[in-house]
Scaffold this motif. Structure first.
Motif, short mmCIF file in Angstrom:
data_model
loop_
_atom_site.label_atom_id
_atom_site.label_comp_id
_atom_site.label_asym_id
_atom_site.label_seq_id
_atom_site.Cartn_x
_atom_site.Cartn_y
_atom_site.Cartn_z
N VAL A 136 -32.61 -30.35 -18.31
CA VAL A 136 -32.89 -29.06 -18.94
C VAL A 136 -31.80 -28.05 -18.63
O VAL A 136 -31.51 -27.17 -19.46
N LYS A 137 -31.16 -28.17 -17.51
CA LYS A 137 -30.08 -27.24 -17.17
C LYS A 137 -28.93 -27.30 -18.17
O LYS A 137 -28.16 -26.35 -18.30
N ALA A 138 -28.82 -28.40 -18.89
CA ALA A 138 -27.72 -28.54 -19.85
C ALA A 138 -27.83 -27.54 -20.99
O ALA A 138 -26.84 -27.26 -21.69
N LEU A 139 -29.02 -26.97 -21.18
CA LEU A 139 -29.19 -25.99 -22.26
C LEU A 139 -28.61 -24.63 -21.89
O LEU A 139 -28.40 -23.79 -22.78
N GLY A 140 -28.37 -24.39 -20.61
CA GLY A 140 -27.90 -23.08 -20.19
C GLY A 140 -26.55 -22.72 -20.78
O GLY A 140 -25.61 -23.52 -20.70
N TYR A 141 -26.45 -21.56 -21.40
CA TYR A 141 -25.23 -20.97 -21.97
C TYR A 141 -24.67 -21.77 -23.15
O TYR A 141 -23.55 -21.50 -23.59
N LEU A 142 -25.39 -22.73 -23.66
CA LEU A 142 -24.93 -23.49 -24.83
C LEU A 142 -25.87 -23.37 -26.02
O LEU A 142 -25.62 -23.99 -27.06
N VAL A 143 -26.94 -22.61 -25.89
CA VAL A 143 -27.85 -22.35 -27.02
C VAL A 143 -28.07 -20.85 -27.11
O VAL A 143 -29.19 -20.36 -26.90
N PRO A 144 -27.05 -20.06 -27.43
CA PRO A 144 -27.19 -18.60 -27.41
C PRO A 144 -28.09 -18.05 -28.50
O PRO A 144 -28.60 -16.93 -28.38
N ASP A 145 -28.31 -18.82 -29.58
CA ASP A 145 -29.14 -18.35 -30.69
C ASP A 145 -30.59 -18.80 -30.57
O ASP A 145 -31.37 -18.62 -31.52
N LEU A 146 -30.95 -19.37 -29.45
CA LEU A 146 -32.30 -19.91 -29.30
C LEU A 146 -33.35 -18.80 -29.36
O LEU A 146 -33.25 -17.79 -28.67
N GLU A 147 -34.36 -19.03 -30.20
CA GLU A 147 -35.47 -18.08 -30.36
C GLU A 147 -36.80 -18.64 -29.88
O GLU A 147 -37.66 -17.86 -29.46
N GLY A 148 -36.98 -19.93 -29.97
CA GLY A 148 -38.22 -20.55 -29.52
C GLY A 148 -37.96 -21.76 -28.65
O GLY A 148 -37.17 -22.64 -29.02
N LEU A 149 -38.60 -21.82 -27.50
CA LEU A 149 -38.44 -22.94 -26.57
C LEU A 149 -39.82 -23.37 -26.09
O LEU A 149 -40.61 -22.55 -25.60
N GLN A 150 -40.09 -24.66 -26.22
CA GLN A 150 -41.36 -25.24 -25.81
C GLN A 150 -41.09 -26.39 -24.84
O GLN A 150 -40.47 -27.39 -25.22
N LEU A 151 -41.56 -26.22 -23.62
CA LEU A 151 -41.40 -27.22 -22.57
C LEU A 151 -42.74 -27.55 -21.94
O LEU A 151 -42.84 -27.77 -20.73
N ASN A 152 -43.79 -27.60 -22.74
CA ASN A 152 -45.13 -27.84 -22.23
C ASN A 152 -45.25 -29.26 -21.66
O ASN A 152 -44.71 -30.23 -22.21
N SER A 153 -45.95 -29.33 -20.55
CA SER A 153 -46.29 -30.61 -19.91
C SER A 153 -45.08 -31.40 -19.43
O SER A 153 -45.18 -32.63 -19.22
N CYS A 154 -43.94 -30.75 -19.26
CA CYS A 154 -42.82 -31.38 -18.56
C CYS A 154 -42.99 -31.09 -17.07
O CYS A 154 -42.40 -30.15 -16.51
N LYS A 155 -43.80 -31.87 -16.44
CA LYS A 155 -44.32 -31.52 -15.12
C LYS A 155 -43.29 -31.58 -14.02
O LYS A 155 -43.54 -31.10 -12.91
N GLU A 156 -42.13 -32.15 -14.27
CA GLU A 156 -41.11 -32.23 -13.24
C GLU A 156 -40.23 -30.97 -13.18
O GLU A 156 -39.38 -30.87 -12.29
N LEU A 157 -40.43 -30.04 -14.09
CA LEU A 157 -39.58 -28.85 -14.14
C LEU A 157 -39.98 -27.86 -13.05
O LEU A 157 -41.17 -27.69 -12.75
N THR A 158 -38.96 -27.20 -12.51
CA THR A 158 -39.16 -26.16 -11.51
C THR A 158 -38.45 -24.88 -11.95
O THR A 158 -37.90 -24.80 -13.07
N ASP A 159 -38.44 -23.89 -11.10
CA ASP A 159 -37.79 -22.62 -11.42
C ASP A 159 -36.30 -22.79 -11.68
O ASP A 159 -35.74 -22.13 -12.57
N SER A 160 -35.61 -23.64 -10.92
CA SER A 160 -34.16 -23.78 -11.06
C SER A 160 -33.76 -24.35 -12.41
O SER A 160 -32.67 -24.08 -12.91
N GLY A 161 -34.62 -25.13 -13.04
CA GLY A 161 -34.28 -25.69 -14.35
C GLY A 161 -34.37 -24.67 -15.47
O GLY A 161 -33.78 -24.87 -16.54
N LEU A 162 -35.09 -23.57 -15.27
CA LEU A 162 -35.27 -22.57 -16.32
C LEU A 162 -34.43 -21.32 -16.12
O LEU A 162 -34.32 -20.51 -17.05
#
Length: 687
Positions: free
Chosen positions: A423-449
């Motif tokens: 998920v970190k790969a999305l950082g600074y490479l999707v500047p036009d992002l308006e909607g993001l859905q990461l429901n039930s990705c239970k391995e994610l933590t604060d650092s990934g977002l």
């Protein structure tokens, strides 16, 4: 001198009228005296009739005598009633005024007619002069009414001009425009009125769009096939979502044969569609732009290959829940359709392939990518879709030097193999992002977002449901200070059990554009509700117009939150029905309220309160809120231990009755309804 009856032609008998006035009249014998008296009375009656204004004559030769009887052989006929009839006098006697109009016409009779001598007349009638008679009056004709009687009558309805036929004289374009306001179901019904209606109801201009989603379960298969066969060549937008009745081979072939100009097609849920029929439909419509094939069993990788070969204009493709295909078909579509911008492939297997990820990275035209439920999606695949394979890395920032992605909506819900590394790969490479859905990705933590939230200034919808590893820091330290804080409209953190007031209160304070917030099954408490009411109060304007009904500006979902009590719920209800009374101005009313979903035992009261506020009944809403608060307070007192427990329970029951009566009968504003509800509640309590 006995008057002559002018205007009443008398048929001649064997006797002739004397030509001289000096001849004395014959003396009747004695036996005819009684008969002469009867004749005299008869002639007097005739004289009275002839002397009336409607039957008077304009010119007479002499004055009439009341005692001059006519003979028994007299025959009166052809009484002239024509306007303007005139008669020449028989001698130089005076003209009697008040009779028929003079000089405008003549009596229709034989010229030179002489009146015969009548038996019993003492004085012979003067001979009629024919100087003023019409030369064309050769015989008695039909009589006419006088001028003062004849009046011009209006023409009958039959002689009037027929009414203007607006429908027939209306241009065809206008008639088609009138039918264009009918829905497909109404057009089919109207086509049975007449042949002309049938022609216009199935005009091609009315069937450029056919949407059967509203009546897909009501229309028979034969009728649906007939409609498509009639209007198929003109249909450009076809929606057969859920039409399971197209299962017969011939009915499906009718659809394929008729529809050859499709631009938008939706066959979602048509599970009985044959594979060959679907392939023929795609081949015959090479101008397809939007294609929805979700939940179709006929879709395979061969279908995707045909789409890539025959649909170069394709922009939107939905193949979610197509179980007989995999990610290899997605790869063919992505490479064969260069204009593809919207790809929805939920629950499609095979996304662990790096070749598929490379194809998605190579296009960089996708605005929406939906991969929800793709359990095979891994961190390496996601990084390849965003970074490519072995990209160049910036030494200072340690970020890959690649063109930014054009994604605006990304759905990675229920991709269970994703972690912070991917998920970190999305950082600074999707500047036009308006909607993001990461429901039930239970391995994610604060650092990934953290990187995503810090680099998406246009983010409006964020869904992080069921992420049990998230803490309050991701909300208070990152989201509350992110560039998108003024634009965020929807936030969902349901089932994030570690999130509470410490993280949500700063978000509600700073995110002033929030329209919906799902925080159920979290540690949120009354402080969140109070802060939400204050935020809406600060951003919403008030109006002095009583009839300007408010609207729901913020929707809060707080059920199954153990820290939420009736005090916080009452705070929201009190704000919703608040009417401010200023001493120097008119009272003001809210224009925006909070829609609340809470504990099911309180939800009925909350819904009743919201309905009254939305229809402008603020007094009734405030009364309901007050009585509900009294009831809740009495219930809490009744549950306390110690002396006076019976008295507190009795107070609780009375408060419950008052609240129930207000909730049931207060909607109509009638005291009778409240009393009736109170009586029923009391009877139930006694029983």
């Amino acid at each position: 001198m006995a008057p002559s009856v002018v205007g009443v032609p008398i048929e001649a008998t064997s006797a002739s009228i004397p030509t001289s006035d000096n001849t004395p009249p014959p003396t009747p014998p004695p036996e005819n005296i009684s008969k002469d008296k009867r004749r005299q009375r008869l002639l007097c009656g005739i004289h009275r009739m002839s002397s009336s204004p409607s039957l008077s004559l304009s010119h007479v030769g002499r004055s009439r005598s009341y005692s001059a009887p006519y003979g028994s052989h007299t025959n009166l006929s052809c009484v002239s009633l024509g306007p303007g009839a005139s008669f020449a006098p028989a001698s130089s006697g005076s003209v009697t005024p008040g009779y028929f109009s003079s000089g405008h016409g003549s009596l229709s009779s034989t010229p030179g007619l002489e009146l015969p001598s009548i038996k019993g007349i003492e004085v012979p009638l003067a001979p009629r002069k024919t100087a003023n008679l019409s030369s064309t009056a050769l015989a008695p004709t039909t009589s006419c009414l006088p001028a003062d009687v004849t009046v011009s009558r209006p023409k009958s309805r039959a002689s009037r001009k027929c009414l203007y036929d607006f429908w027939s004289a209306m241009p065809d374009e206008v008639r088609v425009q009138i039918f264009s306001h009918l829905k497909p179901k109404e057009l089919v019904r109207a086509s049975r009125v007449s042949r002309e209606f049938h022609k216009f109801c199935f005009d091609g201009q009315l069937w450029t769009s056919f949407d059967a989603s509203e009546f897909y379960n009501q229309i028979p298969a034969e009728s649906l096939a007939n409609i498509i066969a009639s209007a198929g060549p003109f249909i450009k937008e076809l929606n057969l979502r859920g039409c399971l009745q197209i299962e017969h081979y011939k009915r499906a072939e009718v659809l394929v044969t008729a529809c050859r100009n499709l631009i938008n097609a939706s066959l979602e849920g048509c599970r009985n569609f044959q594979r060959s029929t679907l392939h023929n439909l795609i081949r015959s419509n090479n101008r397809l732009t939007n294609l929805n094939l979700a939940s179709m069993t006929a879709v395979t990788n061969s279908t995707c290959k045909i789409i890539s070969q025959h649909c170069p204009q394709l922009e939107t493709l939905n193949v979610s829940w197509c179980k007989h295909m995999d990610a290899r078909g997605i790869k063919m579509v992505v490479l064969g359709c260069p204009k593809l911008q919207d790809l929805r492939a939920g629950e499609i297997s095979g996304f662990e392939s790096i070749d598929v990820a490379k194809a998605i990275f190579k296009t960089n035209n996708l605005r929406r990518l939906v991969l929800s439920g793709c359990a095979d999606l891994t961190d390496e695949t996601l990084k390849t879709m965003i970074h490519g394979l072995q990209p160049e890395i910036d030494i200072l920032t340690e970020r890959p030097i690649v063109p930014p992605r054009k994604l605006r909506h990304l759905d990675l819900s229920r991709c269970s193999q994703l972690t912070d590394r991917g998920v970190k790969a999305l950082g600074y490479l999707v500047p036009d992002l308006e909607g993001l859905q990461l429901n039930s990705c239970k391995e994610l933590t604060d650092s990934g977002l953290e990187l995503i939230i810090a680099s998406t200034p246009h983010l409006t919808h964020l869904e992080l449901e069921d992420l049990s590893e998230l803490t309050n820091d991701i909300l208070s330290k990152h989201l509350a200070k992110a560039p998108c804080v003024r634009k965020l409209e929807h936030l969902s953190v349901s089932y994030c059990e570690n999130l509470g007031d410490a993280g949500m209160v700063p978000v509600i304070k700073n995110c002033v554009s929030l329209k919906s917030m799902d925080i159920d099954n979290t540690r949120a408490g009354d402080l969140v509700l109070t802060e939400a009411a204050a935020m809406v109060r600060s951003r919403a304007t008030r109006t002095p117009v009583r009839g300007n009904f408010p609207r729901v500006g913020l929707r809060l979902v707080v059920f199954d939150c153990s820290s939420v009590t009736w005090t916080g719920i009452r705070e929201v209800l009190s704000w919703n029905s608040e009417v401010r009374h200023a001493s120097s101005s008119l009272p003001t009313y809210p224009t925006e309220i909070i829609g609340l979903r809470c504990y099911f035992g309180w939800q009925q009261t909350v819904e009743q309160h919201t309905q009254r506020v939305l229809r402008g009944d603020f007094a009734s809403a405030a009364r309901l809120e007050r009585k509900w608060a009294d009831y809740m307070q009495a219930v809490e007192e009744a549950g306390a231990a110690g002396a006076g427990i019976r008295r507190r329970r009795r107070r609780a029951r009375e408060a419950q009755l008052l609240h129930a009566s207000e909730e049931e009968g207060g909607a109509g504003g009638l005291g009778l309804g409240r009393r009736r509800a109170r009586t029923m509640a009391a009877s139930c309590t006694v029983m």
